[in-house]
Design a protein around this motif. Structure first.
Motif, PDB file in Angstrom:
ATOM      1  N   UNK A 115      23.556  57.015 -29.367  1.00 61.30           N
ATOM      2  CA  UNK A 115      22.840  57.334 -30.838  1.00 61.30           C
ATOM      3  C   UNK A 115      22.843  56.047 -31.308  1.00 61.30           C
ATOM      4  N   UNK A 116      21.730  55.155 -30.625  1.00 59.83           N
ATOM      5  CA  UNK A 116      21.335  53.835 -31.138  1.00 59.83           C
ATOM      6  C   UNK A 116      20.583  53.845 -32.555  1.00 59.83           C
ATOM      7  N   UNK A 117      19.703  54.726 -32.662  1.00 57.91           N
ATOM      8  CA  UNK A 117      18.948  55.147 -34.148  1.00 57.91           C
ATOM      9  C   UNK A 117      19.951  55.248 -35.280  1.00 57.91           C
ATOM     10  N   UNK A 118      21.292  55.864 -34.873  1.00 55.19           N
ATOM     11  CA  UNK A 118      22.254  56.281 -36.147  1.00 55.19           C
ATOM     12  C   UNK A 118      22.879  54.809 -36.514  1.00 55.19           C
ATOM     13  N   UNK A 119      23.207  54.022 -35.524  1.00 51.79           N
ATOM     14  CA  UNK A 119      23.923  52.904 -35.740  1.00 51.79           C
ATOM     15  C   UNK A 119      23.291  51.828 -36.518  1.00 51.79           C
ATOM     16  N   UNK A 120      21.785  51.962 -36.257  1.00 53.41           N
ATOM     17  CA  UNK A 120      21.052  51.049 -36.893  1.00 53.41           C
ATOM     18  C   UNK A 120      20.943  51.298 -38.465  1.00 53.41           C
ATOM     19  N   UNK A 121      20.807  52.615 -38.801  1.00 54.07           N
ATOM     20  CA  UNK A 121      20.908  52.903 -40.352  1.00 54.07           C
ATOM     21  C   UNK A 121      22.270  52.930 -40.845  1.00 54.07           C
ATOM     22  N   UNK A 122      23.186  53.027 -40.089  1.00 63.10           N
ATOM     23  CA  UNK A 122      24.500  52.544 -40.832  1.00 63.10           C
ATOM     24  C   UNK A 122      24.677  51.217 -40.858  1.00 63.10           C
ATOM     25  N   UNK A 123      24.358  50.146 -40.170  1.00 66.08           N
ATOM     26  CA  UNK A 123      24.569  48.818 -40.191  1.00 66.08           C
ATOM     27  C   UNK A 123      23.779  48.267 -41.435  1.00 66.08           C
ATOM     28  N   UNK A 124      22.604  48.944 -41.403  1.00 72.17           N
ATOM     29  CA  UNK A 124      21.487  48.810 -42.808  1.00 72.17           C
ATOM     30  C   UNK A 124      22.342  48.917 -43.896  1.00 72.17           C
ATOM     31  N   UNK A 125      23.289  49.900 -44.140  1.00 74.98           N
ATOM     32  CA  UNK A 125      23.918  50.042 -45.261  1.00 74.98           C
ATOM     33  C   UNK A 125      25.075  49.093 -45.397  1.00 74.98           C
ATOM     34  N   UNK A 126      25.651  48.560 -44.463  1.00 74.43           N
ATOM     35  CA  UNK A 126      26.896  47.665 -44.232  1.00 74.43           C
ATOM     36  C   UNK A 126      26.563  46.187 -44.854  1.00 74.43           C
ATOM     37  N   UNK A 127      25.028  46.208 -44.398  1.00 72.77           N
ATOM     38  CA  UNK A 127      24.436  44.758 -45.104  1.00 72.77           C
ATOM     39  C   UNK A 127      24.535  44.677 -46.392  1.00 72.77           C
ATOM     40  N   UNK A 128      24.166  45.796 -47.124  1.00 69.94           N
ATOM     41  CA  UNK A 128      24.209  45.891 -48.396  1.00 69.94           C
ATOM     42  C   UNK A 128      25.409  45.910 -49.425  1.00 69.94           C
ATOM     43  N   UNK A 129      26.575  45.778 -48.608  1.00 69.39           N
ATOM     44  CA  UNK A 129      27.850  46.131 -49.152  1.00 69.39           C
ATOM     45  C   UNK A 129      28.182  44.767 -50.278  1.00 69.39           C
ATOM     46  N   UNK A 130      28.586  45.010 -51.411  1.00 72.87           N
ATOM     47  CA  UNK A 130      28.747  43.913 -52.542  1.00 72.87           C
ATOM     48  C   UNK A 130      30.084  43.235 -51.981  1.00 72.87           C
ATOM     49  N   UNK A 131      31.155  43.780 -51.411  1.00 80.04           N
ATOM     50  CA  UNK A 131      32.409  43.298 -51.036  1.00 80.04           C
ATOM     51  C   UNK A 131      31.891  42.871 -49.664  1.00 80.04           C
ATOM     52  N   UNK A 132      32.240  41.487 -49.352  1.00 80.51           N
ATOM     53  CA  UNK A 132      31.636  40.891 -48.024  1.00 80.51           C
ATOM     54  C   UNK A 132      32.779  40.478 -47.127  1.00 80.51           C
ATOM     55  N   UNK A 133      34.128  40.704 -47.692  1.00 85.22           N
ATOM     56  CA  UNK A 133      35.243  40.236 -46.391  1.00 85.22           C
ATOM     57  C   UNK A 133      35.417  41.571 -45.620  1.00 85.22           C
TER      58      UNK A 133
END
Length: 322
Positions: free
Chosen positions: A12-30
């Motif tokens: 599921x390569x396309x799914x992981x791309x969309x998921x990782x895009x949302x993790x980049x935006x996390x306000x908590x960075x640790x």
């Protein structure tokens, strides 16, 4: 607190791309991200590599074993104080980790689970499936609900465990078919504190067609019997509801075919269920189309789960076959 986000991945390569895009935006960075490719033929190596300058991310490739053992692989390599598990078909709100960190600081949980919801970008079918899996009129209503029935069991699409849990309980002992429920029950039996963080929601795509949804829920019904084989006391009356609904639906069809008097009562009960689901979904989704699709999704959920449950109940409980 430092989090290790563990994501098993299978074709599921396309799914992981969309998921990782949302993790980049996390306000908590640790946090770090561990993506474990579970024997995929269609891998996501290039996609994960493209996030190397945006996330503290690690990519692993291993033979196919199923999601449970693949999460264990991630646990063994994680460096966080707390491990967070997501399915690859989830989108994560930008304040998710901040919510979890703040909640654990105020009210410590050794393991937690969070609810799921439909993202505005989801298709009408996905929104209908999301409704069905979270509705009070289907078995999905007990998931991510503050007033859930019985002991709360986190589900692996949105679940976290402390390092202490991993060190004492180990990981998953079955790799699929109710592995998250078994793990939750085992953690609880060891005295760890488990709870729901209701604000820590994810947007879970689930299946994109009703056929895929049917197959998934049929598997879930069978998985409940698999959990029963480990913990017989965890088979509750509520778990029989989809099977009872399915049998009653079959009886209603037969009663109408043969024009039995009781068909009037059965039809009336069925009409009430249909109206409750339709209008509840209509209020929640503000869409007639989604409300109609929610009826289909809800019936598919109950029937598929019920048939899977009855199949393995007969085979593994009554006939005592492996």
């Amino acid at each position: 607190m430092f989090f290790s986000i563990i994501i098993p991945l299978y074709n599921r390569p396309q799914e992981i791309k969309e998921l990782l895009e949302t993790l980049v935006l996390q306000t908590y960075k640790q946090f770090e991200v561990l993506v474990i490719e579970d024997g995929s033929k269609d891998d996501a190596a290039d996609i994960v590599k493209s996030f190397a300058d945006k996330l503290d991310i690690k990519y692993f490739v291993k033979p196919n074993e199923g999601q449970g053992f693949t999460r264990n692989y991630g646990f063994e390599r994680a460096k966080g104080d707390y491990f967070v598990i997501f399915d690859s078909d989830c989108l994560i709100p930008e304040n998710y980790l901040q919510i979890v960190n703040d909640s654990l600081a105020d009210n410590w949980l050794d393991a937690y689970g969070g609810p799921d919801a439909a993202h505005p970008s989801f298709t009408p079918v996905q929104k209908a499936i999301s409704y069905s899996m979270t509705s009070p009129f289907t078995t999905g209503g007990i998931r991510g609900n503050k007033k859930g029935i019985g002991q709360f069991h986190p589900r692996s699409f949105n679940m976290g465990i402390s390092r202490a849990v991993w060190e004492k309980a180990g990981g998953f002992i079955i790799t699929r078919s109710g592995e998250d429920i078994e793990y939750s029950i085992r953690i609880h039996s060891m005295g760890f504190k488990i709870g729901l963080i209701p604000e820590a929601k994810v947007y879970h795509k689930r299946r994109t067609s009703f056929l895929q949804f049917y197959k998934q829920l049929h598997f879930f019904g069978r998985a409940r019997i698999n959990v029963y084989k480990f913990f017989p006391g965890e088979l509750k009356l509520v778990h029989f509801f989809p099977a009872a609904f399915t049998l009653c639906l079959i009886f209603t069809v037969i009663a109408n075919i043969f024009n039995w008097r009781i068909a009037i009562v059965c039809n009336g009960i069925l009409a009430v269920i249909i109206l409750l689901i339709f209008f509840h979904s209509l209020v929640k989704n503000k869409s007639v189309k989604i409300a109609l699709l929610s009826l289909i999704a809800s019936f598919i959920q109950l029937i598929a789960y019920g048939l899977g449950f009855m199949q393995d109940f007969w085979k593994r409980v009554i006939l005592k076959l492996s």
